[in-house]
Design an enzyme around this catalytic site. Structure first.
Site, short mmCIF file in Angstrom:
data_model
loop_
_atom_site.label_atom_id
_atom_site.label_comp_id
_atom_site.label_asym_id
_atom_site.label_seq_id
_atom_site.Cartn_x
_atom_site.Cartn_y
_atom_site.Cartn_z
N LYS A 144 74.77 75.90 24.42
CA LYS A 144 73.56 76.09 23.60
C LYS A 144 72.85 77.43 23.85
O LYS A 144 72.18 77.94 22.97
CB LYS A 144 72.59 74.93 23.82
CG LYS A 144 73.12 73.63 23.23
CD LYS A 144 72.00 72.66 22.91
CE LYS A 144 72.52 71.44 22.20
NZ LYS A 144 73.23 70.51 23.11
N GLU B 255 63.26 70.82 18.84
CA GLU B 255 63.50 69.47 19.35
C GLU B 255 64.62 69.56 20.38
O GLU B 255 65.35 70.54 20.42
CB GLU B 255 63.94 68.56 18.20
CG GLU B 255 65.42 68.73 17.78
CD GLU B 255 65.74 70.03 17.06
OE1 GLU B 255 64.79 70.65 16.51
OE2 GLU B 255 66.91 70.43 17.06
N SER C 215 81.94 71.68 26.50
CA SER C 215 80.70 72.27 25.99
C SER C 215 79.59 72.38 27.02
O SER C 215 78.72 73.23 26.90
CB SER C 215 80.22 71.48 24.78
OG SER C 215 80.09 70.11 25.09
C1 LIG Z 1 73.87 69.36 22.59
C2 LIG Z 1 75.21 69.22 23.15
C3 LIG Z 1 76.28 68.83 22.36
C4 LIG Z 1 76.14 68.40 20.93
O1 LIG Z 1 75.70 69.39 20.05
P1 LIG Z 1 76.66 70.11 19.03
O2 LIG Z 1 75.72 70.87 18.17
O3 LIG Z 1 77.41 69.07 18.30
O4 LIG Z 1 77.55 70.98 19.82
C5 LIG Z 1 77.54 68.80 22.94
N1 LIG Z 1 77.72 69.11 24.24
C6 LIG Z 1 76.70 69.47 25.04
C7 LIG Z 1 76.98 69.78 26.46
C8 LIG Z 1 75.42 69.54 24.52
O5 LIG Z 1 74.43 69.90 25.32
#
Ligand SMILES: *Cc1c(COP(=O)(O)O)cnc(C)c1O
Length: 400
Positions: free
Chosen positions: A95, A117, A384
């Site tokens: 993010k 948010e 992610s």
């Molecule tokens: C917020 C988040 C997601 C989900 O958000 P996407 O917009 O679908 O990527 C996935 N993995 C992590 C670690 C997150 O913090």
């Protein structure tokens, strides 16, 4: 404005096929279009790109590594599993890539406050950090349920100097936090900036956040080619709103031999109401200013959704994903809470990597399919984020 390698661009009204757009009150349209115009003006300039790329390198720690998960591969048998290590980014997830872009744009536009948010708290932490760095006031709206569950991130948001608003309506989770943040933004859209945390919301956000995340796929594609001398057979990522997935997929959209798979949370099961499998079970509708697949009741109201991963429990999904699903370019599959927890523990104990519960959905999918593939085949998974935020919750849940 079209960029080579950025895949399909939305039309001038912000539609990817029939999805997206700007379904917002007229008094908000001007402010949102100002953001679109400012972004269009600066996104391709050397000044903006150099500033952003410099922060990616020296603040985020990019490029994030591509890791061959040798022990997990041996354990599962079959295809080689690779991870794009977004969990190693500063603030712990992908993010930060779009938060820096949004904060820089807000600064460029002379905005005085950034509002957002947050679900799992990852967007809140990343945005609070980006705003501290850029020097803009930051206000984060978060559901009460998520605040209780994601305590370490709540503390970080406060330490980083952002104002935290506790949202106590509806299911007190991500969707309600979006509603609350949107209402606050409506009070002074001219001077404030709404930093959406995924590839959702009205145009230009799905495109803009996608552009900021595209660095993930650009790096991964090059790293993979360099290491393996060929492209991966399967590229997969978890899908909440869809930003980490589209960030990774974008670089591979034109590589038709590469199978792209988005993984949604099946929660307690697709046959129960406790899931957030928007693509699998949703129908066409609108929420938060755009058209997409949505889990909705007969009146078109978003249904309460659930996943063990707070960052995935959103009833809608990014418009470009909906478009790519209809085109058949991306497939969407699901992983439930149980499989997610299993992958969380297996990855931790096999590789010494604690994944975010969100990311563990994509890991679980790779674990599931690897054994039916040949050892010559490869799977690239977007890791992610890191699971520090989830460690206490999981330990409690599994009575460790
Ligand atoms: C917020 C988040 C997601 C989900 O958000 P996407 O917009 O679908 O990527 C996935 N993995 C992590 C670690 C997150 O913090």
């Amino acid at each position: 404005m079209s960029k080579p390698g950025f895949g399909p661009m939305p039309d001038e009204k912000g539609y990817f096929g029939e999805y997206g757009g700007q379904i917002i009150p007229p008094d908000l349209l001007k402010a949102i279009n100002d953001i679109a115009a400012s972004y269009a003006e600066i996104c391709d300039t050397d000044v903006f790109q150099n500033e952003l790329r410099d922060l990616y390198s020296h603040y985020v720690g990019r490029p994030s590594p591509l890791f061959f998960s040798e022990r997990l591969t041996a354990r599962q048998g079959g295809a080689k599993i690779f991870f794009k290590r977004e969990d190693l980014n500063h603030t712990g997830a992908h993010k930060i890539n779009h938060c820096l872009g949004e904060a820089l744009l807000a600064k460029h536009m002379g905005k005085t406050k950034v509002i957002a948010e947050t679900g799992a708290g990852q967007h809140g932490v990343a945005l609070a950090a980006a705003c501290a760095l850029v020097g803009i006031k930051c206000e984060i709206h978060m559901g009460k349920v998520d605040i209780e569950k994601e305590h370490p991130n709540v503390t970080k948001i406060k330490i980083l100097g952002a104002d935290l608003i506790c949202v106590e309506r509806g299911t007190m989770t991500l969707k309600d936090a979006v509603d609350s943040a949107f209402e606050e933004y409506l009070k002074d859209p001219e001077h404030w900036f709404y930093a959406i945390g995924s590839v959702v919301g009205p145009h230009p956000f799905p495109m803009m956040v996608r552009d900021f995340q595209a660095v993930v796929g650009e790096e991964a594609r090059e790293q993979f080619l360099q290491r393996e001398g060929q492209l991966p057979d399967i590229v997969t990522a978890c899908v909440g709103g869809g930003s980490n997935a589209i960030g990774l997929f974008t670089a591979f959209l034109e590589d038709e031999e590469v199978d792209l798979v988005g993984i949604e949370p099946a929660g307690l099961g697709l046959e129960t109401a406790e899931n957030a499998a928007t693509m699998t079970l949703g129908t066409k509708g609108g929420l938060h200013g755009f058209k997409c697949y949505i889990l909705q009741d007969e009146q078109g109201e978003p249904l309460p959704v659930y996943s063990i991963a707070s960052g995935l429990d959103y009833p809608g999904v990014g418009p470009q994903h909906c478009y790519l699903k209809d085109l058949g370019r991306v497939r969407y599959d699901t992983v439930d809470d149980h499989e997610c927890l299993d992958a969380f523990m297996v990855l931790s104990r096999t590789e010494g990597i604690i994944p975010a519960l969100e990311s563990a959905h994509a890991v679980a999918y790779a674990m599931k399919i690897a054994k039916d593939m040949s050892p010559e085949q490869t799977i690239l998974v977007n890791l992610s984020g890191r699971g520090d935020k989830d460690a206490d919750f999981v330990a409690d849940r599994l009575k460790l």
